[in-house]
Enzyme design. Structure first.
Site, PDB file in Angstrom:
ATOM      1  N   ASP A  55      21.362 -61.075  63.229  1.00  0.00           N
ATOM      2  CA  ASP A  55      20.022 -59.350  62.432  1.00  0.00           C
ATOM      3  C   ASP A  55      20.139 -59.958  60.773  1.00  0.00           C
ATOM      4  OD1 ASP A  55      18.550 -58.458  64.168  1.00  0.00           O
ATOM      5  OD2 ASP A  55      20.256 -57.022  64.057  1.00  0.00           O
TER       6      ASP A  55
ATOM      7  N   CYS B 199      30.836 -61.628  62.912  1.00  0.00           N
ATOM      8  CA  CYS B 199      30.663 -61.525  64.413  1.00  0.00           C
ATOM      9  C   CYS B 199      28.855 -62.375  64.873  1.00  0.00           C
ATOM     10  CB  CYS B 199      30.341 -60.553  65.036  1.00  0.00           C
ATOM     11  SG  CYS B 199      29.434 -58.754  64.136  1.00  0.00           S
TER      12      CYS B 199
ATOM     13  N   GLU C  55      24.183 -56.875  57.770  1.00  0.00           N
ATOM     14  CA  GLU C  55      23.362 -57.745  58.401  1.00  0.00           C
ATOM     15  C   GLU C  55      21.881 -57.639  57.719  1.00  0.00           C
ATOM     16  OE1 GLU C  55      23.702 -56.150  62.512  1.00  0.00           O
ATOM     17  OE2 GLU C  55      23.749 -54.576  61.740  1.00  0.00           O
TER      18      GLU C  55
ATOM     19  N   HIS D 292      14.480 -67.310  79.752  1.00  0.00           N
ATOM     20  CA  HIS D 292      16.033 -66.058  80.802  1.00  0.00           C
ATOM     21  C   HIS D 292      16.708 -66.968  81.886  1.00  0.00           C
ATOM     22  CE1 HIS D 292      14.838 -62.377  78.228  1.00  0.00           C
ATOM     23  NE2 HIS D 292      13.970 -62.377  78.944  1.00  0.00           N
TER      24      HIS D 292
END
Length: 538
Positions: free
Chosen positions: A453, A500, A429, A187
């Protein structure tokens, strides 16, 4: 000169003095208590305080790096609410009559060891998150302040930086950071890339405390760190830094210019956002609209679902701020790696394929209709479109549109204005949606292909697992075929098709998208001008 080699986790060059973080291990003395009920209350109060601190860090991170990257602090909150984690600590206090901080310390070691022992690289990284959030809890119990990093400057060095430390860095004073541990999937590395701070991780024991105060050159691309660099290395780094600055200046000149290829093909270049705080970046980078408003972030980081009025005000302000430019609001895409306790979504063995997105909304019609009413009301104040996520069949679209029709009927009866002809599209997706795109196009005004996805489902690759993430780039051809099929079917049906997700910002694929018939690309605001430059050269 000393040359160190690690992993470049955030690209860029930097020159500065190394500044080591004074890292003191959180050690806890085992102390017996006689009143375990009082100790449990002290433990619960510390949990509440930690939760409040994480909420504050989340808000700070949203402003500095955006909602997607800030989500780590909601994940930390979820760790502190985990049943197994809390049960283990509380049982220690009750059964062994030990102080709360000792119970938290033992719990930290148990659960961090559990994660670090896993084979999956992504899950190994979560061991650091367990330690970070546990140390926060222990420090609160002992009345200590959290480690301060905001006063650091230059090149920050550490064993590893926690997300909490990274977010509190003074971005104007810090030019890079280097760590002994860490990976590209951590992260902290993700936050570094979001903040555009060059970073090198996994330097291991080669990064020594005696380098503190020494001048260094950081190459965040190659993972090289040059301690006491030669004049030649410094000059090379200075040249790279100037080049990066010049490129940024050149890109800024494209603001206000049309996104049109050399043969006159117009592409709508839109931005992805997670909330109102992202709008400044959209305006600054001259996006032509918002192609993906991730509405689920409105539902996260809170104790109850946002009301219709709350949502309406947010969507309305976004529409007004965009001054007539298109704003596409994706309906609630909750589930998988995005969850909120108050929604009571059961834990699933395979959440990416479970009760999420449109599936959740069709099951919870009250939450879904409330959101649709809010979006419809906001449509009276700007150019708003609705987009349904994770569609796999025509029946799902029809069910969603039926609920939308109910919302329209209710608003009409209440004399509340809205755009009766609001545009309704769907996310492509899943492979199922791509394969059925000719049929689905009959029920949609537009398609937006969600490549993150779609890639995950088409290749059976967990996109959050760094151990297999390379398979995505190696086998992208299968995904491109699905995109081409979708674009062709959309064109045949007379609807526009956009893209996207991460692939939309990949300039090596821009020409492919345009040739396939894609007429809209939606990316993070920081990629807008870079992508415009590429399109204008095709």
């Amino acid at each position: 000169m000393i040359e160190l080699t690690g992993k470049g986790v955030s690209g860029g060059f930097a020159i500065g003095k190394i500044n080591f973080i004074d890292e003191k291990a959180v050690t806890v003395e085992k102390r017996r208590v006689s009143d375990t009920d009082a100790e449990l209350k002290r433990f619960d109060l510390a949990l509440k305080t930690a939760s409040g601190e994480l909420d504050a860090l989340y808000r700070e991170a949203v402003l500095s790096v955006g909602k997607g990257e800030a989500e780590i602090f909601n994940i930390h909150k979820m760790m502190l609410e985990d049943f197994d984690y809390l049960s283990f600590a509380r049982d220690m206090i009750k059964n062994e009559c030990v102080c709360a901080e000792y119970a938290a310390s033992v719990t930290k070691e148990k659960f961090s060891h559990m994660f670090s022992s896993m084979e999956d690289t992504y899950m190994k990284e979560r061991a650091k998150d367990v330690r970070d959030v546990s140390d926060r809890l222990i420090n609160i119990l002992e009345g200590k302040n959290q480690t301060e990093t905001c006063s650091l400057s230059g090149i920050v060095a550490a064993e590893d930086l926690t997300p909490s430390q990274t977010v509190t860095l003074d971005k104007k004073a810090v030019c890079a950071f280097i760590t002994r541990a860490g990976s590209k999937n951590s992260h902290t590395a993700i936050l570094a890339r979001s903040m555009n701070i060059p970073a090198v991780a996994a330097l291991k024991d080669s990064l020594r405390p005696e380098y503190n105060g020494h001048t260094a050159v950081i190459d965040g691309f190659s993972g090289k760190v040059y301690i006491d660099p030669t004049d030649e290395i410094i000059k090379k780094a200075e040249k790279e830094i100037r080049n990066e600055s010049e490129v940024a200046e050149q890109l800024r000149t494209l603001a206000g210019k049309p996104t049109v290829s050399t043969d006159g093909t117009k592409i709508n270049l839109f931005a992805n956002i997670g909330g109102l705080t992202d709008l400044e970046g959209v305006i600054e980078n001259d996006a032509e609209g918002i192609g993906l408003f991730r509405s689920e972030f409105i539902f996260l980081g809170r104790n109850s679902a946002p009301t219709e009025v709350e949502q309406f005000e947010i969507y309305k302000r976004a529409a007004q701020r965009m001054e007539g430019k298109k704003v596409i609001i994706r309906t609630l895409d909750i589930g998988a790696d995005k969850n909120a306790d108050y929604l009571n979504i059961s834990k699933e063995e395979n959440p990416a394929m479970g009760l999420r997105a449109i599936r959740f909304c069709l099951l919870h019609r009250d939450i879904f209709k409330t959101q649709l009413r809010a979006i419809l009301r906001a449509s009276a104040y700007g150019n708003i479109s609705i987009m349904f996520p994770m569609i796999i069949s025509r029946s799902e679209i029809l069910s969603a549109k039926n609920i939308l029709a109910e919302a329209k009927k209710e608003l009409s009866a209440e004399n509340i204005p809205f755009n009766e002809n609001i545009e309704v599209g769907i996310m492509i997706e899943t492979p199922a949606a791509a394969l059925l795109s000719d049929t689905l196009a009959q029920e949609a005004d537009f398609f937006s292909i969600g490549t993150n996805d779609l890639t995950q489902y088409a290749l059976a690759v967990d996109r959050q697992n760094s151990a297999v993430s390379d398979l995505c780039s190696e086998n992208i051809g299968a995904v491109l075929k699905l995109i081409s099929m979708t674009a062709l079917n959309g064109k045949k049906s007379g609807i526009w098709v956009g893209v996207c997700g991460e692939l939309a910002a990949d300039t090596s694929l821009t020409e492919f998208f345009i040739k396939s018939g894609i007429t809209e690309l939606s990316v993070s605001p920081r990629y807008i001008l870079k992508l415009r430059k590429k399109i204008r050269e095709i």
